[in-house]
Write a protein that holds these residues in place. Structure first.
Motif, short mmCIF file in Angstrom:
data_model
loop_
_atom_site.label_atom_id
_atom_site.label_comp_id
_atom_site.label_asym_id
_atom_site.label_seq_id
_atom_site.Cartn_x
_atom_site.Cartn_y
_atom_site.Cartn_z
N ILE A 1 -3.55 6.27 1.21
CA ILE A 1 -2.61 5.64 2.15
C ILE A 1 -1.23 5.45 1.53
CG2 ILE A 1 -4.41 4.50 3.47
CD1 ILE A 1 -3.79 1.93 1.85
N ASN A 2 -1.03 6.01 0.36
CA ASN A 2 0.16 5.72 -0.43
C ASN A 2 1.47 5.93 0.31
OD1 ASN A 2 1.46 4.85 -2.69
ND2 ASN A 2 0.97 6.60 -3.95
N ILE A 3 1.62 7.04 0.98
CA ILE A 3 2.92 7.35 1.59
C ILE A 3 2.84 7.48 3.12
CG2 ILE A 3 3.91 8.35 -0.49
CD1 ILE A 3 3.24 11.13 0.61
N LEU A 4 1.80 6.92 3.71
CA LEU A 4 1.69 6.97 5.17
C LEU A 4 2.83 6.19 5.82
CD1 LEU A 4 -2.09 6.27 5.92
CD2 LEU A 4 -0.88 8.44 6.11
N PRO A 5 3.35 6.69 6.93
CA PRO A 5 4.34 5.90 7.67
C PRO A 5 3.71 4.57 8.12
CG PRO A 5 4.24 8.17 8.49
CD PRO A 5 3.10 8.00 7.52
N GLU A 6 4.55 3.58 8.31
CA GLU A 6 4.09 2.23 8.63
C GLU A 6 3.19 2.19 9.86
OE1 GLU A 6 3.54 -1.40 7.24
OE2 GLU A 6 4.94 -0.02 6.28
N TYR A 7 3.54 2.95 10.90
CA TYR A 7 2.74 2.94 12.12
C TYR A 7 1.32 3.45 11.85
CZ TYR A 7 0.86 4.01 16.68
OH TYR A 7 0.03 4.08 17.77
N ALA B 1 -8.29 1.03 0.71
CA ALA B 1 -7.91 0.06 -0.32
C ALA B 1 -7.13 0.75 -1.43
CB ALA B 1 -9.16 -0.61 -0.89
N ALA B 2 -6.81 2.03 -1.24
CA ALA B 2 -6.12 2.85 -2.24
C ALA B 2 -4.68 2.36 -2.47
CB ALA B 2 -6.12 4.30 -1.77
N PRO B 3 -4.02 2.91 -3.49
CA PRO B 3 -2.63 2.52 -3.75
C PRO B 3 -1.73 2.80 -2.54
CG PRO B 3 -3.48 3.80 -5.59
CD PRO B 3 -4.50 3.88 -4.49
N ARG B 4 -0.73 1.94 -2.38
CA ARG B 4 0.26 2.11 -1.30
C ARG B 4 1.63 1.73 -1.83
NH1 ARG B 4 1.43 3.37 3.62
NH2 ARG B 4 2.76 2.10 4.94
N ILE B 5 2.59 2.61 -1.60
CA ILE B 5 3.97 2.31 -1.99
C ILE B 5 4.50 1.20 -1.08
CG2 ILE B 5 6.32 3.23 -1.93
CD1 ILE B 5 5.18 5.89 -2.90
N PHE B 6 5.16 0.23 -1.70
CA PHE B 6 5.76 -0.85 -0.94
C PHE B 6 7.16 -1.11 -1.48
CE2 PHE B 6 6.94 -5.07 0.22
CZ PHE B 6 6.47 -5.18 1.52
N ALA C 1 10.40 6.98 3.92
CA ALA C 1 10.13 8.36 4.34
C ALA C 1 10.13 9.37 3.20
CB ALA C 1 11.13 8.77 5.41
N ASP C 2 10.95 9.17 2.17
CA ASP C 2 11.05 10.16 1.10
C ASP C 2 10.15 9.85 -0.11
OD1 ASP C 2 12.57 7.96 0.45
OD2 ASP C 2 14.18 9.11 -0.48
N ALA C 3 9.20 8.97 0.07
CA ALA C 3 8.32 8.57 -1.04
C ALA C 3 7.39 9.70 -1.45
CB ALA C 3 7.50 7.36 -0.61
N VAL C 4 7.04 9.72 -2.72
CA VAL C 4 6.04 10.64 -3.25
C VAL C 4 5.04 9.82 -4.07
CG1 VAL C 4 7.54 12.67 -3.31
CG2 VAL C 4 7.42 11.18 -5.28
#
Length: 192
Positions: free
Chosen positions: A127-133, A80-85, A89-92
Motif C-alpha cells: 500500500i506504500n504508494i497507493l493514492p489516498e482514495y 499493514a505494509a509500509p505506507r509513505i506519509f 503522486a510522484d512517490a516511489v
C-alpha cells in the motif's frame, strides 16, 4: 473494537539515513530486539489476542520476539505494509519498504498465517504508494478483516507512515510526520 497500532523495533535501515533506506529487507538491530522484548511487559499478550503484522522482516521479527511462547493468533496482512506519509503522486517505494516474498515468510515465520485478500497483487506491491482514495477504500476492507475476529482489541505491528495514515483516516484530523511514533510506541484507535 480497539485497534492498537505498534511501530516495529529499530531496524538496520535507520542506521545511516538517508543512504540506508536503500537496504533490502532490513532486520532489527540489537536495540530493536530489546525494544520488542520490552513489549512483553508493556503490552502482555494472551492466547485470546490477535496480532496482525506487516509483511516485512523487521515487523515479523518484532512480532515474533514479542509473542514468543504465547499461542495467540498471528496473521500477516498486506494492508499493514509500509505506507509513505503523506501520500504524494510522484512517490516511489524505497528498497527497505519492499515486502518479503511469501515463501521466505513461510519458511522463516511458520507460526504466522497469511490473510486472504481479494487483491493478490497487494502481496507484491503493498500500500506504500497507493493514492489516498484507493487506500481509504482498502482501509475499510482491513477494518472488516479485523472485525471478523470478533475480539475487543487487535494488535497491528506496522510502520510509522502506515500508522499515521490510518490515524488520519479514522480521526479525520490532518496529521504530519511530526505525529510519527517512535520505535515500539503504540497508539490506540477505537472503530465501530
Amino acid at each position: 473494537m480497539e485497534l492498537i497500532f505498534i511501530r516495529h523495533g529499530q531496524g538496520t535501515h535507520t542506521s545511516n539515513l538517508p543512504n540506508s533506506l536503500g537496504m533490502r529487507n532490513p532486520s532489527l538491530t540489537s536495540k530493536g530486539m530489546d525494544q520488542a522484548k520490552k513489549l512483553r511487559s508493556a503490552l502482555p499478550l494472551t492466547a485470546e489476542d490477535v496480532v496482525v503484522v506487516s509483511p516485512t522482516l523487521r515487523t515479523l521479527q518484532t512480532a515474533s520476539v514479542w509473542s514468543r511462547n504465547v499461542d495467540c493468533i498471528k496473521v500477516v496482512h498486506p494492508l499493514a505494509a509500509p505506507r509513505i506519509f503523506p501520500a504524494h503522486a510522484d512517490a516511489v517505494t524505497s528498497r527497505c519498504d519492499e515486502l518479503l516474498d511469501t515463501q521466505t515468510m513461510q519458511e522463516e515465520f511458520p507460526a504466522f498465517h497469511f490473510a486472504q485478500n481479494q487483491d493478490s497483487s497487494l502481496w507484491k506491491t503493498g500500500i506504500n504508494i497507493l493514492p489516498e482514495y484507493e487506500f481509504s477504500c482498502l482501509a475499510e476492507d482491513f477494518f472488516g478483516f479485523c472485525r471478523s475476529f470478533q475480539r475487543k482489541r487487535i494488535y497491528i505491528i506496522t510502520h510509522d507512515g502506515t500508522i499515521t495514515s490510518y490515524r488520519q483516516l479514522i480521526s479525520g484530523r490532518l496529521l504530519t510526520r511530526q505525529d510519527f511514533l517512535n520505535e515500539t510506541e503504540f497508539f490506540r484507535l477505537v472503530i465501530n
